[in-house]
Design an enzyme around this catalytic site. Sequence first.
Site, mmCIF file in Angstrom:
data_model
loop_
_atom_site.group_PDB
_atom_site.id
_atom_site.type_symbol
_atom_site.label_atom_id
_atom_site.label_comp_id
_atom_site.label_asym_id
_atom_site.label_seq_id
_atom_site.Cartn_x
_atom_site.Cartn_y
_atom_site.Cartn_z
ATOM 1 N N ARG A 226 0.868 -1.181 0.000
ATOM 2 C CA ARG A 226 0.000 0.000 0.000
ATOM 3 C C ARG A 226 0.899 1.223 0.000
ATOM 4 O O ARG A 226 1.960 1.220 0.654
ATOM 5 C CB ARG A 226 -0.891 0.043 1.259
ATOM 6 C CG ARG A 226 -2.108 -0.843 1.212
ATOM 7 C CD ARG A 226 -3.196 -0.322 0.242
ATOM 8 N NE ARG A 226 -4.360 -1.188 0.176
ATOM 9 C CZ ARG A 226 -4.532 -2.196 -0.685
ATOM 10 N NH1 ARG A 226 -3.602 -2.467 -1.579
ATOM 11 N NH2 ARG A 226 -5.641 -2.906 -0.685
ATOM 12 N N GLU A 255 -3.892 7.897 -4.962
ATOM 13 C CA GLU A 255 -4.181 7.196 -6.214
ATOM 14 C C GLU A 255 -5.440 7.771 -6.837
ATOM 15 O O GLU A 255 -6.411 7.998 -6.093
ATOM 16 C CB GLU A 255 -4.351 5.694 -5.949
ATOM 17 C CG GLU A 255 -3.049 5.056 -5.475
ATOM 18 C CD GLU A 255 -3.179 3.545 -5.227
ATOM 19 O OE1 GLU A 255 -4.233 2.955 -5.526
ATOM 20 O OE2 GLU A 255 -2.209 2.965 -4.714
ATOM 21 N N HIS A 274 -1.773 0.422 -9.736
ATOM 22 C CA HIS A 274 -2.400 -0.494 -8.763
ATOM 23 C C HIS A 274 -3.079 -1.673 -9.479
ATOM 24 O O HIS A 274 -4.275 -1.929 -9.291
ATOM 25 C CB HIS A 274 -3.394 0.262 -7.867
ATOM 26 C CG HIS A 274 -3.632 -0.467 -6.565
ATOM 27 N ND1 HIS A 274 -3.933 0.156 -5.389
ATOM 28 C CD2 HIS A 274 -3.604 -1.797 -6.263
ATOM 29 C CE1 HIS A 274 -4.081 -0.731 -4.429
ATOM 30 N NE2 HIS A 274 -3.891 -1.934 -4.938
HETATM 31 P P1 NAD Z 1 -1.435 -11.562 4.231
HETATM 32 O O1 NAD Z 1 -2.321 -11.303 5.387
HETATM 33 O O2 NAD Z 1 -1.438 -12.921 3.620
HETATM 34 O O3 NAD Z 1 0.076 -11.231 4.618
HETATM 35 C C1 NAD Z 1 0.492 -10.053 5.246
HETATM 36 C C2 NAD Z 1 1.703 -10.391 6.080
HETATM 37 O O4 NAD Z 1 2.303 -9.188 6.568
HETATM 38 C C3 NAD Z 1 1.350 -11.254 7.300
HETATM 39 O O5 NAD Z 1 2.184 -12.377 7.301
HETATM 40 C C4 NAD Z 1 1.631 -10.323 8.482
HETATM 41 O O6 NAD Z 1 2.049 -11.027 9.608
HETATM 42 C C5 NAD Z 1 2.734 -9.465 7.901
HETATM 43 N N1 NAD Z 1 2.984 -8.227 8.636
HETATM 44 C C6 NAD Z 1 2.094 -7.378 9.188
HETATM 45 N N2 NAD Z 1 2.740 -6.360 9.787
HETATM 46 C C7 NAD Z 1 4.068 -6.574 9.607
HETATM 47 C C8 NAD Z 1 5.240 -5.886 9.993
HETATM 48 N N3 NAD Z 1 5.188 -4.759 10.691
HETATM 49 N N4 NAD Z 1 6.428 -6.391 9.609
HETATM 50 C C9 NAD Z 1 6.501 -7.531 8.912
HETATM 51 N N5 NAD Z 1 5.429 -8.249 8.528
HETATM 52 C C10 NAD Z 1 4.231 -7.767 8.871
HETATM 53 O O7 NAD Z 1 -1.818 -10.475 3.163
HETATM 54 P P2 NAD Z 1 -1.412 -10.472 1.613
HETATM 55 O O8 NAD Z 1 -2.481 -11.106 0.800
HETATM 56 O O9 NAD Z 1 -0.007 -10.951 1.458
HETATM 57 O O10 NAD Z 1 -1.490 -8.907 1.307
HETATM 58 C C11 NAD Z 1 -0.668 -7.992 2.023
HETATM 59 C C12 NAD Z 1 -1.072 -6.582 1.677
HETATM 60 O O11 NAD Z 1 -0.719 -6.309 0.331
HETATM 61 C C13 NAD Z 1 -2.584 -6.340 1.753
HETATM 62 O O12 NAD Z 1 -2.980 -5.963 3.049
HETATM 63 C C14 NAD Z 1 -2.810 -5.261 0.732
HETATM 64 O O13 NAD Z 1 -2.762 -3.997 1.347
HETATM 65 C C15 NAD Z 1 -1.655 -5.423 -0.243
HETATM 66 N N6 NAD Z 1 -2.087 -5.977 -1.535
HETATM 67 C C16 NAD Z 1 -1.847 -5.250 -2.654
HETATM 68 C C17 NAD Z 1 -2.246 -5.761 -3.883
HETATM 69 C C18 NAD Z 1 -1.986 -4.973 -5.145
HETATM 70 O O14 NAD Z 1 -2.795 -5.032 -6.061
HETATM 71 N N7 NAD Z 1 -0.892 -4.275 -5.251
HETATM 72 C C19 NAD Z 1 -2.904 -6.992 -3.962
HETATM 73 C C20 NAD Z 1 -3.105 -7.723 -2.796
HETATM 74 C C21 NAD Z 1 -2.678 -7.207 -1.575
#
Ligand code: NAD
Length: 308
Positions: A226, A255, A274
Site C-alpha cells: 500500500r 491514487e 495499482h
Molecule cells: P497476508 O495477510 O497474507 O500477509 C500479510 C503479512 O504481513 C502477514 O504475514 C503479516 O504477519 C505481515 N505483517 C504485518 N505487519 C508486519 C510488519 N510490521 N512487519 C513484517 N510483517 C508484517 O496479506 P497479503 O495477501 O499478502 O497482502 C498484504 C497486503 O498487500 C494487503 O494488506 C494489501 O494492502 C496489499 N495488496 C496489494 C495488492 C496490489 O494489487 N498491489 C494486492 C493484494 C494485496
Amino acid sequence: MNIEHLGVHDSISAVFPPERLVDALASVDPNVSIVRDGEYDDIDAVVTFAHDDAYFGQVEWVHCARAGYDDFPVERFEETGTILTNSSGIHGASVGETAVGMMLSLARCLHVARDAQNRGEWSRPEWDRPFTLFDQRVTVVGLGTLGQGIARRADGLGMRVSGVRRTPARPPHVREVYTPVDLHDAIADAKFVALTTPLTEETAHMFGAEEFDVMRDDAYLVNVARGGVVDQDALVDALESGDIAGAGLDVFEEEPLPESSPLWEMDDVVVTPHVGAADRNYYQDIAALVRQNVLHASADEEFVNRVA
Ligand code: NAD
C-alpha cells in the site's frame, strides 16, 4: 446465519464486470444481484470493492474483494457486529509475478527499451546498466501470501531471498528471516527490497528517509503493498539524491498518482496503476471465497478470512 439474498456491489467494476461474479455465483443457494450505494433492502450480504456506511444496520456480512481492507472501518464493523471478510490468500501468483516482473524489467532494462520503442528509437542502454537477477539478494518485508509469492518466484530465478516477519519461523524459499526490530539489518545489503505488508498503524511510513539511507545506493524498492507504507516524499528525495537507484511502484499515497508527481518522469522508476493483482480470472477466485463462506454461514461455522 441464513443468507437468502447476496448483493454484488457495483464498485466491483473497478476490477471486473460485476455480471461475471453474479454468473459465477449462480450455483450458490442465495439469489445474487448487482446493488448500488445505499440500496440494500432485502440484501443479507454484499461482495464489494468499496466501503459504504449504509452497510451498517442493513447487511449482516460484507466481503471485501481485496486483501487490503484499510479503507474499511474495522472498529465500526466490530461495534455493530457486522461481519467483514477479506480476500487474502489469492494474490500470491498475480502480485508475485508483478513484483518479480518489475525486478526483471529494472535489471534487464526492458522499461528502457519500451521507452525507446515509444520514441521509435533503436537505442541500447549504457553498457553497464543491465544486470541479472541471478544471485542478487532480495529482502521481502511481510511474508504472507504476497511475500511468499514473491519469495517462491525470486528463488526460482536464483535470487537470494531474505524476509522480515513478526515470527521467526522460516517459510520455504527464504534463506534468512529477520523480525521487524532488525529491519535495517535485513535491508542493508539487499539489491531489492519488496514491500508486502498490510497498511496498519505499525507499518504506516515504515519506509522513510532513514531506511533509504540504510539501503544500498544501487538498490531498488518494490512496493506492491500500500502506498502509505512508504513516505512518498522521502522516496522521491532518495531517488533524486541517489540514495537508492530506482523503484517499481504499484501503489501510492494518493491514487491515481497525480500528474505533478516527479515519479512519472524518473528513468529507473516503473509505475503501474495499482494493477499488481489484476487477473482475468479474478472473479472466479472471489466467487470461490464467497461460495465457501456462504456454506460456512449456513452451517454456522467460522467464516474464512474473517477480519471483524
Ligand atoms: P497476508 O495477510 O497474507 O500477509 C500479510 C503479512 O504481513 C502477514 O504475514 C503479516 O504477519 C505481515 N505483517 C504485518 N505487519 C508486519 C510488519 N510490521 N512487519 C513484517 N510483517 C508484517 O496479506 P497479503 O495477501 O499478502 O497482502 C498484504 C497486503 O498487500 C494487503 O494488506 C494489501 O494492502 C496489499 N495488496 C496489494 C495488492 C496490489 O494489487 N498491489 C494486492 C493484494 C494485496
